[in-house]
Motif scaffolding. Structure first.
Motif, PDB file in Angstrom:
ATOM      1  N   ASN A  50       0.845  -1.187   0.000  1.00  0.00           N
ATOM      2  CA  ASN A  50       0.000   0.000   0.000  1.00  0.00           C
ATOM      3  C   ASN A  50       0.887   1.246   0.000  1.00  0.00           C
ATOM      4  OD1 ASN A  50      -2.131   1.802   0.237  1.00  0.00           O
ATOM      5  ND2 ASN A  50      -2.348   1.499   2.445  1.00  0.00           N
ATOM      6  N   ILE A  51       1.622   1.435  -1.110  1.00  0.00           N
ATOM      7  CA  ILE A  51       2.621   2.511  -1.141  1.00  0.00           C
ATOM      8  C   ILE A  51       1.993   3.842  -0.722  1.00  0.00           C
ATOM      9  CG2 ILE A  51       4.212   1.507  -2.817  1.00  0.00           C
ATOM     10  CD1 ILE A  51       2.918   3.365  -4.938  1.00  0.00           C
ATOM     11  N   GLY A  52       2.795   4.608  -0.028  1.00  0.00           N
ATOM     12  CA  GLY A  52       2.284   5.883   0.465  1.00  0.00           C
ATOM     13  C   GLY A  52       3.389   6.902   0.582  1.00  0.00           C
ATOM     14  N   ALA A  53       3.010   8.168   0.455  1.00  0.00           N
ATOM     15  CA  ALA A  53       3.953   9.271   0.654  1.00  0.00           C
ATOM     16  C   ALA A  53       3.159  10.572   0.730  1.00  0.00           C
ATOM     17  CB  ALA A  53       4.961   9.351  -0.504  1.00  0.00           C
ATOM     18  N   TYR A  54       3.644  11.496   1.538  1.00  0.00           N
ATOM     19  CA  TYR A  54       3.059  12.838   1.641  1.00  0.00           C
ATOM     20  C   TYR A  54       1.538  12.793   1.846  1.00  0.00           C
ATOM     21  CZ  TYR A  54       7.717  14.037   0.491  1.00  0.00           C
ATOM     22  OH  TYR A  54       9.082  14.110   0.552  1.00  0.00           O
ATOM     23  N   GLY A  55       1.121  11.920   2.782  1.00  0.00           N
ATOM     24  CA  GLY A  55      -0.286  11.900   3.191  1.00  0.00           C
ATOM     25  C   GLY A  55      -1.225  11.164   2.257  1.00  0.00           C
ATOM     26  N   VAL A  56      -0.710  10.509   1.212  1.00  0.00           N
ATOM     27  CA  VAL A  56      -1.564   9.784   0.255  1.00  0.00           C
ATOM     28  C   VAL A  56      -1.080   8.336   0.167  1.00  0.00           C
ATOM     29  CG1 VAL A  56      -2.219   9.634  -2.192  1.00  0.00           C
ATOM     30  CG2 VAL A  56      -2.069  11.863  -1.073  1.00  0.00           C
ATOM     31  N   GLU A  57      -2.030   7.414   0.045  1.00  0.00           N
ATOM     32  CA  GLU A  57      -1.685   5.998  -0.168  1.00  0.00           C
ATOM     33  C   GLU A  57      -2.419   5.525  -1.411  1.00  0.00           C
ATOM     34  OE1 GLU A  57      -3.298   4.280   3.400  1.00  0.00           O
ATOM     35  OE2 GLU A  57      -1.358   4.360   4.416  1.00  0.00           O
ATOM     36  N   ILE A  58      -1.939   4.439  -2.004  1.00  0.00           N
ATOM     37  CA  ILE A  58      -2.649   3.922  -3.173  1.00  0.00           C
ATOM     38  C   ILE A  58      -4.063   3.483  -2.775  1.00  0.00           C
ATOM     39  CG2 ILE A  58      -1.788   1.541  -3.086  1.00  0.00           C
ATOM     40  CD1 ILE A  58      -1.763   1.642  -6.172  1.00  0.00           C
ATOM     41  N   ALA A  59      -4.258   3.163  -1.493  1.00  0.00           N
ATOM     42  CA  ALA A  59      -5.599   2.796  -1.000  1.00  0.00           C
ATOM     43  C   ALA A  59      -6.625   3.880  -1.325  1.00  0.00           C
ATOM     44  CB  ALA A  59      -5.558   2.571   0.511  1.00  0.00           C
ATOM     45  N   ASP A  60      -6.185   5.139  -1.431  1.00  0.00           N
ATOM     46  CA  ASP A  60      -7.109   6.251  -1.670  1.00  0.00           C
ATOM     47  C   ASP A  60      -7.707   6.218  -3.080  1.00  0.00           C
ATOM     48  OD1 ASP A  60      -6.393   7.131   0.859  1.00  0.00           O
ATOM     49  OD2 ASP A  60      -4.794   8.422   0.102  1.00  0.00           O
ATOM     50  N   ALA A  70     -11.330  -6.151  -0.406  1.00  0.00           N
ATOM     51  CA  ALA A  70     -10.739  -7.486  -0.219  1.00  0.00           C
ATOM     52  C   ALA A  70      -9.211  -7.427  -0.150  1.00  0.00           C
ATOM     53  CB  ALA A  70     -11.179  -8.404  -1.355  1.00  0.00           C
ATOM     54  N   CYS A  71      -8.619  -6.284  -0.574  1.00  0.00           N
ATOM     55  CA  CYS A  71      -7.154  -6.162  -0.515  1.00  0.00           C
ATOM     56  C   CYS A  71      -6.666  -5.859   0.902  1.00  0.00           C
ATOM     57  CB  CYS A  71      -6.663  -5.066  -1.462  1.00  0.00           C
ATOM     58  SG  CYS A  71      -6.901  -5.483  -3.200  1.00  0.00           S
ATOM     59  N   GLY A  72      -7.573  -5.494   1.819  1.00  0.00           N
ATOM     60  CA  GLY A  72      -7.209  -5.275   3.226  1.00  0.00           C
ATOM     61  C   GLY A  72      -6.036  -4.322   3.398  1.00  0.00           C
ATOM     62  N   LEU A  73      -6.111  -3.138   2.768  1.00  0.00           N
ATOM     63  CA  LEU A  73      -4.972  -2.226   2.780  1.00  0.00           C
ATOM     64  C   LEU A  73      -4.867  -1.472   4.104  1.00  0.00           C
ATOM     65  CD1 LEU A  73      -5.613  -0.848  -0.811  1.00  0.00           C
ATOM     66  CD2 LEU A  73      -3.866  -2.502  -0.159  1.00  0.00           C
ATOM     67  N   GLY A  74      -3.661  -1.415   4.664  1.00  0.00           N
ATOM     68  CA  GLY A  74      -3.399  -0.645   5.884  1.00  0.00           C
ATOM     69  C   GLY A  74      -2.044   0.025   5.734  1.00  0.00           C
ATOM     70  N   TYR A  75      -1.508   0.563   6.822  1.00  0.00           N
ATOM     71  CA  TYR A  75      -0.216   1.250   6.734  1.00  0.00           C
ATOM     72  C   TYR A  75       0.874   0.241   6.337  1.00  0.00           C
ATOM     73  CZ  TYR A  75       4.198   3.309   8.165  1.00  0.00           C
ATOM     74  OH  TYR A  75       5.503   3.735   8.173  1.00  0.00           O
ATOM     75  N   ARG A  76       1.415   0.413   5.135  1.00  0.00           N
ATOM     76  CA  ARG A  76       2.455  -0.468   4.565  1.00  0.00           C
ATOM     77  C   ARG A  76       2.054  -1.939   4.677  1.00  0.00           C
ATOM     78  NH1 ARG A  76       3.457   3.930   3.312  1.00  0.00           N
ATOM     79  NH2 ARG A  76       5.459   5.036   3.396  1.00  0.00           N
ATOM     80  N   ASP A  77       0.768  -2.197   4.458  1.00  0.00           N
ATOM     81  CA  ASP A  77       0.269  -3.548   4.692  1.00  0.00           C
ATOM     82  C   ASP A  77      -0.903  -3.846   3.762  1.00  0.00           C
ATOM     83  OD1 ASP A  77       0.276  -5.973   6.033  1.00  0.00           O
ATOM     84  OD2 ASP A  77      -1.268  -5.320   7.446  1.00  0.00           O
TER      85      ASP A  77
END
Ligand code: FAD
Length: 344
Positions: free
Chosen positions: A131-141, A163-170
């Protein structure tokens, strides 16, 4: 004989296929250029009982000297755009598309949603894994769905974002589905309507025009180039440690000792700390031991000066974990994924 199978490469060098430049070889390597190639690779591995290692751009992995079994890269690179309702634009992207090039292409089309994720190395297929993320945005968004080939039955299916169960770096791909699937395609929903996200760190101050996704993209690239070493010049895997999540009580205890400690309260009541700050406070920034070191501008990044091995890197990183634990009582967890030496 495995060597006789068309498309199958044997004893393939992976030293240039991981951004840490760790010496590594794949016992067998399969480059899949379309979905049916992925299915054929999976079937081949299943038939011979070879373990499968999926490799993208190699920017978030710790490769052992020998990767046994079959190493597979899903190199599907097509990207398509379809207009939806109310300014939505649905983007379908193959797993092999370069992530940063995708971000640039979307920004050039004046699409909003992933401009803060500029300059993250690697391929699109790996983006949901942590769930790549940077500068307050994640691909989950922006993620709608993920298409994959299930290694257990060789069949393709589509998983919804939920179903992808996205969390912080997870994600579910690190847990229940770990090493079970090959992601082939992603569906994202972006928007033609401006939605700047500038509340993270100093980003807002660096953006010349908040109504322009291009301006945000350029500011993110500029900040990242200042702070992070380019893996092409200085091999590294980006953040080597995750930012630790601690209880509110533990955070309060640490804050009473160090009131300036960066801390980010989370919706679940826990508090995220900055791993780089903790390492820095231990006086480890710029430390070099043999072939590895802590980057002198960003303590979260470990760099490889050349000639080192995975064992040396792990031992160096353990020293850092132990020092931070002894100083703050906080356990740091590694971010890059260890690839097992799969048994052939
Ligand atoms: C300088 C630098 C900066 C970075 N900055 C950030 C950042 O800001 N935010 C962030 O989140 N990350 C960051 N990263 C980490 C990394 O770029 C991302 O995690 C990226 O998504 C990894 O992509 P990759 O293609 O290189 O994956 P790889 O490293 O090749 O693989 C990572 C994991 O995903 C699995 N995988 C890869 N492709 C597939 C697939 N198609 N199907 C199934 N499994 C797959 C692999 O088996 C492995 O477990 C940074 C890395 C570097 C070197």
């Amino acid at each position: 004989m495995a060597e006789a199978i068309p498309g199958l490469q044997v004893d393939h060098d992976l030293s240039h296929a991981n951004t840490l430049a760790l010496p590594s070889r794949a016992e067998r390597f399969w480059l899949a250029r379309c979905e049916s190639d992925v299915v054929r690779g999976v079937e081949l591995a299943n038939r011979h009982d070879w373990g499968i290692t999926v490799l993208g751009g190699g920017s978030n992995v710790l490769l052992p000297p020998l990767v046994g079994g079959l190493t597979l890269r899903a190199d599907l690179a097509e990207v398509s755009f379809a207009a939806g309702e109310e300014g939505a634009v649905h983007v379908e992207v193959g797993a092999g598309a370069d992530w940063h090039a995708l971000v640039r292409r979307c920004v050039e089309r004046e699409l909003w949603g992933i401009e803060n994720l500029a300059l993250i190395p690697g391929l699109a297929g790996a983006a949901p894994i942590q769930n790549i993320g940077a500068y307050g945005v994640e691909i989950a968004d922006v993620l709608d769905w993920v298409e994959l080939v299930d290694r257990r039955d060789g069949r393709s299916r589509r998983l919804s974002r939920e179903a992808c169960g996205l969390g912080y770096r997870d994600s579910v791909f690190k847990r229940e589905l770990a090493n079970q699937v090959v992601i082939t395609r992603l569906g994202l929903t972006l928007s033609t309507r401006p939605s700047p996200r500038l509340d993270y760190g100093a980003l807002g101050e660096r953006v010349s025009d908040p109504s322009s996704a291009q301006a945000i993209f350029e500011a993110v690239c500029a900040i990242r180039r200042e702070k992070l070493p380019d893996p092409v010049v200085t091999p590294n895997a980006g953040s080597f440690f995750k930012n630790p999540l601690v209880s509110r009580a533990r955070a309060d205890g640490l804050l009473s000792e160090a009131p300036t400690m960066p801390h980010y309260p989370q919706p679940d009541g826990r508090v995220k700390l900055a791993a780089g700050w903790l390492i820095d406070q231990c006086g480890l920034r710029g430390l070099r031991k043999g072939a590895f070191g802590v980057h002198d501008r960003q303590a979260l990044v470990l760099v490889h000066f050349g000639g080192g091995t995975l064992a040396e890197l792990l031992s160096f990183s353990e020293e850092i974990v132990d020092t931070v634990h002894a100083t703050f009582g906080v356990v740091l967890e590694r971010e890059p994924r260890s690839i097992q030496t799969a048994v052939a």
